[in-house]
Each structure stands twice: as structure tokens, then as C-alpha cells.
Design a protein around this motif. Structure first.
Motif, PDB file in Angstrom:
ATOM      1  N   LEU A 155     -19.157 -22.174  20.828  1.00  0.00           N
ATOM      2  CA  LEU A 155     -19.632 -20.797  20.908  1.00  0.00           C
ATOM      3  C   LEU A 155     -21.141 -20.718  21.093  1.00  0.00           C
ATOM      4  CD1 LEU A 155     -17.382 -18.857  18.402  1.00  0.00           C
ATOM      5  CD2 LEU A 155     -17.572 -18.517  20.864  1.00  0.00           C
ATOM      6  N   VAL A 167     -14.106 -14.209  21.721  1.00  0.00           N
ATOM      7  CA  VAL A 167     -13.152 -14.680  20.707  1.00  0.00           C
ATOM      8  C   VAL A 167     -11.975 -13.708  20.623  1.00  0.00           C
ATOM      9  CG1 VAL A 167     -12.812 -15.122  18.235  1.00  0.00           C
ATOM     10  CG2 VAL A 167     -14.840 -16.018  19.403  1.00  0.00           C
ATOM     11  N   SER A 185     -13.408 -20.139  14.783  1.00  0.00           N
ATOM     12  CA  SER A 185     -14.489 -20.165  15.775  1.00  0.00           C
ATOM     13  C   SER A 185     -15.616 -21.009  15.245  1.00  0.00           C
ATOM     14  CB  SER A 185     -14.982 -18.744  16.033  1.00  0.00           C
ATOM     15  OG  SER A 185     -13.935 -17.928  16.467  1.00  0.00           O
TER      16      SER A 185
END
Length: 195
Positions: A155, A167, A185
């Protein structure tokens, strides 16, 4: 009788961050993990990338685990790592980037090794490139259905203002195939080892 050792498959396309995530887990304090590393080719590159983290990797080179005509080579590696004298908490299989998650999960489920059990499948997603390389439209990829945990990784390569939307988009696509998988994440494969 001792509890069976969970075998966790670690999948994801080339560059998703599987080896980075694996190294993160191996560095966790108190980690007692066995590792089977599969790489496609005569030289097992991924094994070299984690060699400093483990005492001995069970390495399967020259082919993708899900493509082996039988699971004998995988079973031999699992048998060796599941030996009680090693006192491991789990065994991780880092699969080749071209491995099919569902096929690998079947190999683990139907393993002939008595001391192991399926422990789930982690599929690592490269957030920055995912919709250009893996999920390019149409039906969501079948790989989503096999995962118990999807790690939306890298990310840090996505602009901060776009991360939540990306996401959410990945999560919506995963949910079309798999309502039950956990989704985490991260950047640099830094997931909570307890997952």
C-alpha cells in the motif's frame, strides 16, 4: 497423541511480496515455523532470500507444487518438518508465483502426512498493480475463493489519498467469491503474526 501441525499455504503473483511477508513472520519473536519454499526453475531463488532466517528450508525447485504429478515431494518435505523433535508451531509453504491456490490447498488437504492438517491459505496481493495484472475485469479471480486470509500488500506504493478506495474495491471483488476470508492491508508484508 500430539496435536496436528497446521500447514499454511502462502500464495500470490510474482512481486506481490510473499517472500517479504514470510521473512516478517520468521523474524517474529518466538516464531517456530517450518518452511517449504517452491520456486519455478532449476535454481530456487526464493529459498536464497530466506536462507538467513531459518535453520533449514525444505526446498522444492524445478516446478510448481500444484503441478507435481503427485504430492510425494511435498509430503516428504512436510514429513520431515512435522517431526515432533523440531517442536514447530506451523509449517508455511511459500508457493511459486504461478501456483494455483486452490490446487495447492487440495495438495495440503489430501496430504498423506499424519502429523499435519490444513492451516489455511494466505494470498498476497500487490495493491499497486493488482487490477492491471491479476483482477483485470470480468468475473473475480478464482484464487479469491481459496484464501482464508488475503493480504493487500504494498500500500505504500499507492498514493495515500487513494488507499482506502483501492482497499474497498479489492474487498468488494473478493467478497463476490469469498464472504469469509479475512482481509488485511499492509506495506512490506508486515502483518500481525497472530493472524
Amino acid at each position: 497423541m500430539a496435536a496436528k501441525l497446521p500447514v499454511i499455504a502462502l500464495t500470490g503473483y510474482l512481486g506481490a511480496g510473499k517472500t517479504t511477508l514470510l521473512n516478517h513472520l520468521l523474524r517474529a519473536p518466538g516464531a517456530r515455523l517450518g518452511v517449504v519454499i517452491n520456486d519455478f526453475g532449476a535454481i530456487n531463488v526464493d529459498a536464497a532470500l530466506v536462507a538467513g532466517q531459518i535453520d533449514e528450508a525444505a526446498s522444492i525447485a524445478g516446478g510448481c507444487l500444484c503441478c507435481l504429478p503427485d504430492a510425494g515431494e511435498l509430503d516428504a518435505a512436510l514429513e520431515r518438518l512435522a517431526h515432533p523433535r523440531l517442536r514447530l508451531d506451523a509449517i508455511l509453504i511459500e508457493a511459486s508465483g504461478i501456483a494455483e491456490p486452490a490446487a495447492l490447498a487440495r495438495h495440503v488437504r489430501f496430504s498423506g502426512v499424519e502429523r499435519v492438517r490444513p492451516g489455511g491459505l494466505i494470498d498476497v496481493i500487490n495493491a499497486a498493480d493488482h487490477f492491471d495484472t491479476v483482477d483485470t475485469g470480468g468475473s473475480p479471480p478464482a484464487r479469491y475463493a481459496a484464501a482464508s486470509l488475503l493480504v493487500v500488500n504494498q500500500l505504500d506504493r499507492v498514493p495515500a489519498a487513494e488507499r482506502a478506495t483501492l482497499v474497498a474495491r479489492i474487498t468488494a471483488r473478493v467478497r463476490e467469491r469469498n464472504r469469509w476470508a479475512q482481509i488485511a492491508s499492509t506495506a512490506n508484508g508486515a502483518i500481525d503474526p497472530l493472524l
